[in-house]
Design an enzyme around this catalytic site. Structure first.
Site, PDB file in Angstrom:
ATOM      1  N   ASP A  52      28.410  33.744  41.783  1.00 34.56           N
ATOM      2  CA  ASP A  52      29.060  32.486  41.453  1.00 34.56           C
ATOM      3  C   ASP A  52      30.368  32.315  42.188  1.00 34.56           C
ATOM      4  OD1 ASP A  52      27.295  31.742  39.469  1.00 34.56           O
ATOM      5  OD2 ASP A  52      28.981  30.955  38.291  1.00 34.56           O
ATOM      6  N   LYS A  85      26.197  27.261  47.111  1.00 36.37           N
ATOM      7  CA  LYS A  85      25.465  26.562  48.178  1.00 36.37           C
ATOM      8  C   LYS A  85      24.113  26.014  47.711  1.00 36.37           C
ATOM      9  CE  LYS A  85      27.765  28.933  51.894  1.00 36.37           C
ATOM     10  NZ  LYS A  85      27.843  30.322  52.329  1.00 36.37           N
TER      11      LYS A  85
END
Ligand code: SAH
Length: 421
Positions: free
Chosen positions: A196, A218
């Site tokens: 994360d 992403k």
């Protein structure tokens, strides 16, 4: 040639009688290790420390509450003479010698038939270090070896735990030193790491080159799309036989959607384990010098997500009830909604003069704390340009930590009379 040559040996004491003579601090340090390997520990001493008393109370050790008698050693495999009285230790040594039982001595190693090494364990390896009667050196060497194994700088080849599955690892509040030993080990043994934005990034730099690193930031955006994609990725990789670490900041079950991942794994039949992390609502104030509880000041603390403003249809928080509480309130994900939350708490009964600390980038190099009162919070946030991640601590504990700023209100001095900020 060493002055005192020793022959190292790993004793397997499970179920075997071990006699410890003495109930002071030396015994207190040795006994837990004996219990841990399942030895049948008998302690002989007229007195014991409170910690040893606890082990006796828990049934982990049996206790002869008196002075030593030679017959105490009958049937023993190993003896530790750890009294403060040299004459008693000598008597224990002599009785052990007669019975051909190895005996450690706390007072005079030169007279002992066995020495206790400095011991540490890591990933199924026990490190034991003996020196020529220099226990500090032994401990220092042991510490370096253990650190090398943990950090991976000692490239001792070992069998990784290859059972495929998902491990939820809490990385702690940000400082890479604040992950747990178990968390770090799991990270180093992963085939795939799904990380994360808030997970301690520096730790990812140490990963072996062949580890697949998936950056959640992403993945496709949107609250549920992203979580579904994460669930899919961790399950897929585990089903493909990989050891997957789901790596998050703080603790995975504190506003981390960790349990959704547990459920997704269960549904797919993927084994999942959890390694908790130091959670930011407690750890960040602590590192900034603010306790979430303090005797006579706060007997409760409430941790609340502020990601939805008061009155939002999906909000599950009764803000006016929180305003009526007297303990510490810790807000997370609340920078944006803090002004509306402060107003709701004051309407609920919390004094506008209640001290507040906003800790930004806690435990990280840019950490800073902004102090305010509940009534002045909105202005303080704007004036200081506060951005997430931040932890907002509301309550008298802030005054305990910053007495000079909050008019010197000491512990228990009550909730009135705050100076204006
Ligand atoms: N699972 C995490 C929390 C995730 S929610 C935990 O247990 O800590 C994200 C919020 O956590 C942020 O908006 C912020 O309020 C808080 N937070 C996490 N790390 C922080 C840090 N290092 N400094 C300040 N706040 C932090």
């Amino acid at each position: 040639m060493d002055e005192f040559p020793t022959y190292p040996s790993g004793l397997r004491l499970t179920g075997r009688r071990v006699v410890v003579v003495g109930g002071g601090h030396v015994a207190q340090r040795r006994v837990p290790h004996l219990i841990a390997v399942g030895a049948d520990v008998h302690l002989v001493s007229p007195e014991v420390t409170p910690a040893i008393e606890g082990m006796i109370g828990a049934g982990e050790v049996t206790w002869q509450e008196r002075g030593f008698e030679d017959a105490d050693l009958d049937g023993a495999w190993y003896v530790i003479a750890a009294t403060a009285d040299t004459a008693v230790n000598e008597q224990v040594s002599a009785a052990a010698e007669t019975r051909r039982i190895f005996c450690v001595r706390s007072d005079d190693a030169t007279q002992a038939t066995a020495w206790t090494p400095a011991v540490g364990r890591h990933a199924g390896v026990t490190v034991g270090v003996l020196s020529q009667r220099d226990p500090r050196r032994s401990a220092a060497v042991r510490d370096e070896i253990l650190e090398g194994l943990r950090e991976g700088t000692l490239a001792a080849r070992h069998e990784k735990d290859r059972t495929p599955g998902v491990v939820l690892v809490g990385g702690g509040p940000g400082d890479p030193e604040l992950i747990s030993v178990a968390g770090r080990k799991a990270l180093m043994e992963a085939d795939v790491v799904v990380a994360d934005r808030l997970a301690p990034r520096e730790l990812l730099g140490d990963l072996p080159a062949d580890v697949e690193l998936i950056d959640v930031a992403k993945l496709p955006r949107g609250r549920s799309a992203q979580q579904e994609e994460i669930n899919r990725v961790i399950v897929d990789r585990a089903l493909a036989g990989k050891v997957v670490v789901r790596f998050k900041g703080g603790d995975n079950f504190v506003f981390g959607r960790g349990y959704e991942e547990v459920l997704a794994c269960r549904e797919a039949g993927v084994p999942v384990t959890v390694i908790p992390g130091l959670t930011s609502p407690i750890a960040v104030p602590a590192v900034a010098g603010i306790p979430v509880t303090h005797r006579g000041v706060a007997h409760e603390f409430t941790v609340i997500s502020g990601h939805l403003p008061p009155g939002h249809p999906e909000s599950l928080t009764n803000w006016s009830a929180v305003g009526a509480q007297t303990g510490t309130v810790v807000l997370m994900m609340a920078v944006e909604n803090a002004p509306a939350i402060a107003t709701a708490l004051i309407e609920g009964g919390r004094s506008a003069s209640t001290p507040v600390a906003v800790v930004c980038d806690g435990t990280m190099p840019g950490e800073r704390t902004v102090l305010a009162t509940l009534g002045g919070l909105a202005t303080a946030l704007a004036e200081n340009g506060v951005r997430p991640p931040a932890i907002i601590v509301i309550g008298e504990v802030v005054a305990v930590a910053h007495p000079a700023v909050f008019g010197g209100r000491a512990a228990g001095e009550g909730r009135t009379g705050a100076s204006r900020l």
